[in-house]
Design a protein around this motif. Structure first.
Motif, mmCIF file in Angstrom:
data_model
loop_
_atom_site.group_PDB
_atom_site.id
_atom_site.type_symbol
_atom_site.label_atom_id
_atom_site.label_comp_id
_atom_site.label_asym_id
_atom_site.label_seq_id
_atom_site.Cartn_x
_atom_site.Cartn_y
_atom_site.Cartn_z
ATOM 1 N N ALA A 174 0.834 -1.204 0.000
ATOM 2 C CA ALA A 174 0.000 0.000 0.000
ATOM 3 C C ALA A 174 0.872 1.258 0.000
ATOM 4 O O ALA A 174 0.566 2.243 -0.687
ATOM 5 C CB ALA A 174 -0.923 -0.005 1.212
ATOM 6 N N LEU A 175 1.961 1.225 0.757
ATOM 7 C CA LEU A 175 2.883 2.362 0.769
ATOM 8 C C LEU A 175 3.554 2.529 -0.591
ATOM 9 O O LEU A 175 3.710 3.654 -1.085
ATOM 10 C CB LEU A 175 3.929 2.165 1.864
ATOM 11 C CG LEU A 175 5.023 3.240 1.970
ATOM 12 C CD1 LEU A 175 4.420 4.618 2.175
ATOM 13 C CD2 LEU A 175 6.014 2.902 3.085
ATOM 14 N N ASP A 176 3.940 1.436 -1.208
ATOM 15 C CA ASP A 176 4.532 1.473 -2.545
ATOM 16 C C ASP A 176 3.567 2.131 -3.525
ATOM 17 O O ASP A 176 3.945 3.007 -4.318
ATOM 18 C CB ASP A 176 4.872 0.048 -2.987
ATOM 19 C CG ASP A 176 5.648 0.010 -4.295
ATOM 20 O OD1 ASP A 176 6.161 1.060 -4.717
ATOM 21 O OD2 ASP A 176 5.740 -1.075 -4.896
ATOM 22 N N GLU A 177 2.311 1.742 -3.485
ATOM 23 C CA GLU A 177 1.307 2.306 -4.383
ATOM 24 C C GLU A 177 1.105 3.793 -4.102
ATOM 25 O O GLU A 177 0.960 4.600 -5.032
ATOM 26 C CB GLU A 177 -0.024 1.553 -4.207
ATOM 27 C CG GLU A 177 -1.134 2.005 -5.137
ATOM 28 C CD GLU A 177 -0.793 1.822 -6.608
ATOM 29 O OE1 GLU A 177 -1.335 2.580 -7.433
ATOM 30 O OE2 GLU A 177 0.014 0.916 -6.930
ATOM 31 N N LEU A 178 1.128 4.169 -2.826
ATOM 32 C CA LEU A 178 0.994 5.579 -2.452
ATOM 33 C C LEU A 178 2.139 6.405 -3.046
ATOM 34 O O LEU A 178 1.926 7.500 -3.587
ATOM 35 C CB LEU A 178 0.990 5.695 -0.925
ATOM 36 C CG LEU A 178 0.485 6.996 -0.302
ATOM 37 C CD1 LEU A 178 -1.000 7.167 -0.548
ATOM 38 C CD2 LEU A 178 0.763 6.995 1.207
ATOM 39 N N CYS A 179 3.343 5.864 -2.964
ATOM 40 C CA CYS A 179 4.512 6.558 -3.526
ATOM 41 C C CYS A 179 4.421 6.673 -5.044
ATOM 42 O O CYS A 179 4.773 7.711 -5.629
ATOM 43 C CB CYS A 179 5.800 5.834 -3.132
ATOM 44 S SG CYS A 179 6.182 5.896 -1.363
ATOM 45 N N ARG A 180 3.945 5.623 -5.683
ATOM 46 C CA ARG A 180 3.820 5.644 -7.150
ATOM 47 C C ARG A 180 2.780 6.668 -7.600
ATOM 48 O O ARG A 180 2.973 7.383 -8.592
ATOM 49 C CB ARG A 180 3.462 4.255 -7.672
ATOM 50 C CG ARG A 180 4.577 3.232 -7.522
ATOM 51 C CD ARG A 180 4.131 1.849 -7.994
ATOM 52 N NE ARG A 180 5.126 0.853 -7.724
ATOM 53 C CZ ARG A 180 6.169 0.587 -8.513
ATOM 54 N NH1 ARG A 180 6.327 1.276 -9.629
ATOM 55 N NH2 ARG A 180 7.030 -0.356 -8.195
ATOM 56 N N GLU A 181 1.650 6.709 -6.905
ATOM 57 C CA GLU A 181 0.610 7.672 -7.262
ATOM 58 C C GLU A 181 1.116 9.101 -7.097
ATOM 59 O O GLU A 181 0.846 9.976 -7.928
ATOM 60 C CB GLU A 181 -0.627 7.446 -6.390
ATOM 61 C CG GLU A 181 -1.379 6.157 -6.704
ATOM 62 C CD GLU A 181 -2.502 5.891 -5.722
ATOM 63 O OE1 GLU A 181 -2.654 6.675 -4.761
ATOM 64 O OE2 GLU A 181 -3.225 4.895 -5.907
ATOM 65 N N ARG A 182 1.851 9.349 -6.020
ATOM 66 C CA ARG A 182 2.398 10.681 -5.797
ATOM 67 C C ARG A 182 3.402 11.043 -6.889
ATOM 68 O O ARG A 182 3.406 12.175 -7.399
ATOM 69 C CB ARG A 182 3.054 10.733 -4.413
ATOM 70 C CG ARG A 182 3.715 12.057 -4.104
ATOM 71 C CD ARG A 182 4.095 12.180 -2.640
ATOM 72 N NE ARG A 182 4.597 10.947 -2.079
ATOM 73 C CZ ARG A 182 5.822 10.456 -2.282
ATOM 74 N NH1 ARG A 182 6.660 11.107 -3.073
ATOM 75 N NH2 ARG A 182 6.200 9.330 -1.722
ATOM 76 N N ALA A 183 4.243 10.082 -7.274
ATOM 77 C CA ALA A 183 5.221 10.334 -8.330
ATOM 78 C C ALA A 183 4.525 10.643 -9.655
ATOM 79 O O ALA A 183 4.971 11.504 -10.424
ATOM 80 C CB ALA A 183 6.142 9.121 -8.492
ATOM 81 N N GLU A 184 3.421 9.965 -9.922
ATOM 82 C CA GLU A 184 2.667 10.199 -11.150
ATOM 83 C C GLU A 184 2.119 11.627 -11.178
ATOM 84 O O GLU A 184 2.113 12.284 -12.225
ATOM 85 C CB GLU A 184 1.517 9.185 -11.249
ATOM 86 C CG GLU A 184 0.783 9.196 -12.572
ATOM 87 C CD GLU A 184 1.632 8.682 -13.726
ATOM 88 O OE1 GLU A 184 1.363 9.097 -14.867
ATOM 89 O OE2 GLU A 184 2.555 7.883 -13.482
ATOM 90 N N ARG A 185 1.692 12.109 -10.026
ATOM 91 C CA ARG A 185 1.131 13.467 -9.951
ATOM 92 C C ARG A 185 2.215 14.538 -9.983
ATOM 93 O O ARG A 185 2.070 15.561 -10.645
ATOM 94 C CB ARG A 185 0.320 13.642 -8.660
ATOM 95 C CG ARG A 185 -0.959 12.856 -8.584
ATOM 96 C CD ARG A 185 -1.811 13.348 -7.413
ATOM 97 N NE ARG A 185 -1.069 13.452 -6.158
ATOM 98 C CZ ARG A 185 -0.923 12.475 -5.281
ATOM 99 N NH1 ARG A 185 -1.462 11.290 -5.533
ATOM 100 N NH2 ARG A 185 -0.237 12.648 -4.153
ATOM 101 N N GLN A 186 3.301 14.307 -9.255
ATOM 102 C CA GLN A 186 4.292 15.354 -9.026
ATOM 103 C C GLN A 186 5.485 15.308 -9.974
ATOM 104 O O GLN A 186 6.223 16.288 -10.075
ATOM 105 C CB GLN A 186 4.800 15.274 -7.579
ATOM 106 C CG GLN A 186 3.730 15.480 -6.528
ATOM 107 C CD GLN A 186 3.234 16.901 -6.478
ATOM 108 O OE1 GLN A 186 3.884 17.819 -6.958
ATOM 109 N NE2 GLN A 186 2.059 17.101 -5.884
ATOM 110 N N GLY A 187 5.716 14.180 -10.635
ATOM 111 C CA GLY A 187 6.855 14.062 -11.520
ATOM 112 C C GLY A 187 8.134 13.707 -10.774
ATOM 113 O O GLY A 187 8.137 13.485 -9.565
#
Length: 817
Positions: A174-187
């Motif tokens: 779940a933490l991995d997915e949270l980090c990926r989603e944030r990276a997708e938004r923020q670059g």
């Protein structure tokens, strides 16, 4: 002001004493970075402790504690950071008293205008909230007591940490997915002109996530450089807060010069390079850590089933699949074979990297570190195998990027290519550019890999793409500076003088086509002639056209369009017409050497194949002569149908990779005074892995293949079914064309395809089944690309008609598809 003076001033629990001490601390020039953040946290602790003591005395609440969480809990207080606080209580006091206690702490904080993230909970409530909210749980992992009942805080920390470790198989994904989603938004922080130091990928949030992973005891992040990277990002945020007076994490363009000055850096570019370098360290650590987390969790889920199947405590050994000499796949990663000796094998770094990229596998961090520590430096110029492996790595498409980043993280790229240091993490302030200079160069090679079927020398295209902006960071025109550097680098990695000149020309003129096409009158003959003069040859024009497109596509979406592509294509067509005076002629016949003639005479006398196998040591190459690779295999046999597919198939069965090959027929007089054709096949081969087979075994299998007792296609199919190769990279489709005016005596069929076991065998079968005769063949493997030319005639010995030649090209392409 000394630390003692700050502490004394803060003993006044009212807002004025704390505010004055805080202001003086932030204005100190001598104290910055970690010491200032620690002092600010300590100062705030003292103030809040005094507030808490007064509040508990006034409300009579016992069994409570004030807890710092998040960044404050870690002692990482930037000038405008939020105060993350939890008021923890044991639940015995009535709600009104707890509310009164909280108000007496929160309101003085608000009165100072400080941002406050606060909550009031019992340990049980904190545990339940953490179980329901991953972000809350992450904050509590950094819980630190500020004042009050230390036992209460210790109990809560114990429960939260135990839950985090017990729930790791669920919480970490779940933490991995949270980090990926944030990276997708923020670059990605390492490429952004206005990066968010906290939220972008590779920023402070990711660094905190790595701490959480370490706390789970499932995996630990690479520690080398990570502490320094966090310090750089935090220092930049501190300076940003102080120069703007705002609680911002975004490093806006208009504030970068001020932030750089505050940090004692030369300019905004120096600031961005430092920030990018730190972000790259965090990003690489993130990639490595999550890969390890997924591997461990996958192993944990499989282990109980394995034990059940094996009927006890035994576990299956990790399967190790050979990929190249000294390189194997194990547990989803590329690792070194047990027999590999990097201290003796200077090419192993590039061989392992190329194998990883071609297989679309990550290269183990431990392997990269071992190679960085033990690998011998390559001689200058590089041996031919090293050059081939570099080209293979560059031609792997998107899979090149993570492998390149892994090598760069351990300093191997700058060791291989010292000039890379100047473009490393160099920002590009043109908003059209998406990437830093170094990443743009790798992206250009990735884009070029999809265009390799359009050019006769894909190796030159890929290397030129990697080097085309290498002059950025030097004074003056980067194309002119880059030409000098590219010439030196190309010679260093072992290209001959002619190829060095082509690469230098491509780098010098990599902007020529697009600038001319979009800014000049193409109907003016002088414009077209000037481009033709600069380019020099049709083959270089072909390469420059592909490089222009790869460069633009790697720049960003605004750099290439259908309109630009059409203008450049029109210019290329006009320049090609000017260069068409270059006649393509039949290659001059080459007389067989003494050994070839001896083998041909023996084959004619016995009527059987004759083989000779010679190991080739690396020798200095001469101008215009390609440097040999691997082992030379000579085969002579009386001319007959099916020789090419049979010989190529036998080599594939013995796992020999064909680096280059030539096939030609020679006429020899017989004892009866007549002439007979003997086929001479000259191969340069290398074992995929392991040792070379004996010449006697090769000859025996070739005899069987020719007489039909060895079914080569069936054997190759059986081996593929029993040991399927990894899917690997998705290469561009094969391209088979008829060379215009290629020869007066034969039709020239050109094949450009991804090199693979049995490729030459399939081409040979397709030509045989099409009832044409192969007069000669010229085979080259350039990295992972095969570029082959076959001179064919009909059964009457004449060149094919245009229609028949076109149909033959389609038949071969279908056979390879």
């Amino acid at each position: 002001m000394t630390s003692t003076e700050v502490t004394t001033e803060s003993e006044d629990s009212g807002p004025n004493g704390y505010a004055a001490a805080r202001l003086r601390l932030l204005q100190e020039k001598a104290r910055s970075g970690p010491p200032r953040r620690a002092a600010l946290a300590s100062l705030t602790d003292d103030w809040l402790t005094a507030l808490f003591a007064t509040a508990t005395e006034q409300t009579g609440v016992r069994g409570a504690a004030l807890v710092a969480v998040g960044g404050y809990g870690r002692g990482e207080l930037s000038p405008r950071s939020d105060l993350d606080l939890v008021l923890l209580h044991d639940g015995r006091a009535d709600a009104g008293a707890i509310t009164s206690l909280a108000d007496r702490i929160w309101y003085p904080v608000w009165d100072l205008g400080l941002a406050l993230d606060h909550s009031v909970r019992t340990p049980g409530e904190a545990r339940k909230t953490a179980a329901d909210d991953l972000k809350v749980q992450l904050g509590l992992l950094d819980a630190r007591p500020v004042a009050g009942n230390l036992g209460l805080v210790a109990a809560m920390r114990t429960m939260v940490l135990a839950d985090w470790r017990n729930q790791a198989p669920k919480r970490l994904p779940a933490l991995d997915e949270l980090c990926r989603e944030r990276a997708e938004r923020q670059g990605e922080l390492q490429f952004l002109l206005e990066p968010d130091l906290k939220e972008a990928r590779g920023g402070l949030r990711d660094a905190t996530a790595l701490r959480a992973v370490a706390a789970s005891w499932v995996a630990d992040a690479p520690r080398e450089g990570l502490t320094e990277a966090r310090r750089i990002l935090l220092d930049a945020r501190d300076a940003l807060h102080l120069t703007t007076g705002r609680a911002t994490d975004r490093l806006a363009l208009q504030e970068q010069d001020q932030v750089a000055t505050a940090l004692g850096l030369l300019d905004a570019d120096a600031l961005l390079r430092q920030v990018y370098e730190a972000a790259r360290t965090v990003s690489y650590a993130t990639d490595v850590t999550w890969r390890e987390v997924n591997r461990v969790l996958r192993a944990r889920s499989v282990r109980p089933r394995l034990r059940a199947m094996l009927g006890g405590g035994r576990t299956a050994a990790t399967e190790r699949t050979p990929l190249a000499e000294g390189v194997v796949e194990a547990d989803g990663e590329v690792v070194l074979a047990r027999t590999a000796r990097p201290e003796r094998d200077a090419v192993l770094v590039l061989r392992a990297a190329a194998a990883a990229a071609q297989s679309e596998l990550p290269i183990s961090r431990h392997v990269v570190r071992r190679l960085a520590a033990a690998a011998r430096p390559l001689p200058v110029p590089w041996p031919a195998e090293a050059r081939e492996e570099l080209v293979t790595l560059l031609g792997a498409g998107e899979a090149t990027i993570p492998v390149w980043e892994a090598l760069e993280a351990e300093g191997l790229i700058t060791r291989l290519l010292p000039d890379w240091e100047r473009v490393h993490c160099r920002p590009q302030r043109n908003p059209v550019h998406t990437w830093t200079v170094d990443r743009h160069l790798v992206e250009a090679a990735v884009r070029a890999s999809s265009l390799t079927r359009r050019v006769g020398r894909p190796d030159l295209l890929l290397v030129a793409a990697l080097l085309h902006d290498i002059g950025k960071g030097w004074p003056g025109d980067h194309s002119a500076a880059g030409e000098v550097i590219a010439r030196d680098v190309a010679a260093r990695i072992g290209f001959d003088q002619h190829d060095v000149g082509v690469i230098a020309t491509l780098v010098r003129h990599h902007l020529l086509l697009v600038e001319t096409a979009t800014r000049r009158d193409l109907d003016d003959p002088a414009t077209v002639r000037s481009v033709a003069t600069a380019v020099g040859s049709a083959s270089t024009l072909e390469l420059l056209h592909a490089l222009t497109e790869a460069d633009a596509l790697a720049t960003g979406p605004a750099a290439w369009s259908t309109w630009r592509a059409s203008l450049v294509a029109d210019l290329v067509k006009r320049v090609a017409a000017v260069l068409a005076g270059e006649a393509t002629t039949e290659p001059e016949p080459v007389e067989p050497g003494a050994e070839q003639e001896r083998l041909a005479i023996e084959a004619l006398r016995t009527g059987e194949p004759v083989l000779a196998l010679h190991a080739q040591a690396e020798t200095p190459h001469e101008d215009g002569e390609p440097e040999p690779v691997g082992v030379e295999l000579l085969i002579a046999l009386p001319d007959r149908p099916g020789v090419l597919p049979a010989a190529a198939g036998v080599l594939a069965l013995h796992r020999l990779t064909v680096r280059a090959a030539e096939l030609r027929a020679v006429e020899l007089p017989t004892e009866l005074g007549e002439c007979a054709d003997v086929l001479l096949l000259s191969w340069r081969v290398a074992a995929e892995y392991g040792s070379l087979p004996q010449a006697a075994r090769l000859r025996a299998d070739l005899v069987r293949a020719l007489d039909g007792s060895l079914d080569v296609p069936a054997r190759l199919a059986e081996r593929e079914a029993a040991y399927p190769r990894r899917r690997g990279v998705k290469a561009p489709p094969p391209r088979v064309t008829v060379a215009a005016a290629g020869s007066r005596l034969a039709t020239v069929i050109e094949v450009r395809a991804q090199d693979a076991p049995g490729l030459l065998h399939r081409i040979g079968r397709a030509l045989e089944q099409s009832a044409v005769r192969v007069r000669s063949a010229h085979v080259s493997t350039l990295g992972a690309n095969a570029v082959d030319a076959f001179y064919v005639t009909g059964t009457d010995g004449e060149p094919l008609s245009d229609a028949r030649a076109t149909e033959l090209a389609r038949e071969v392409e279908r056979a390879l598809g």
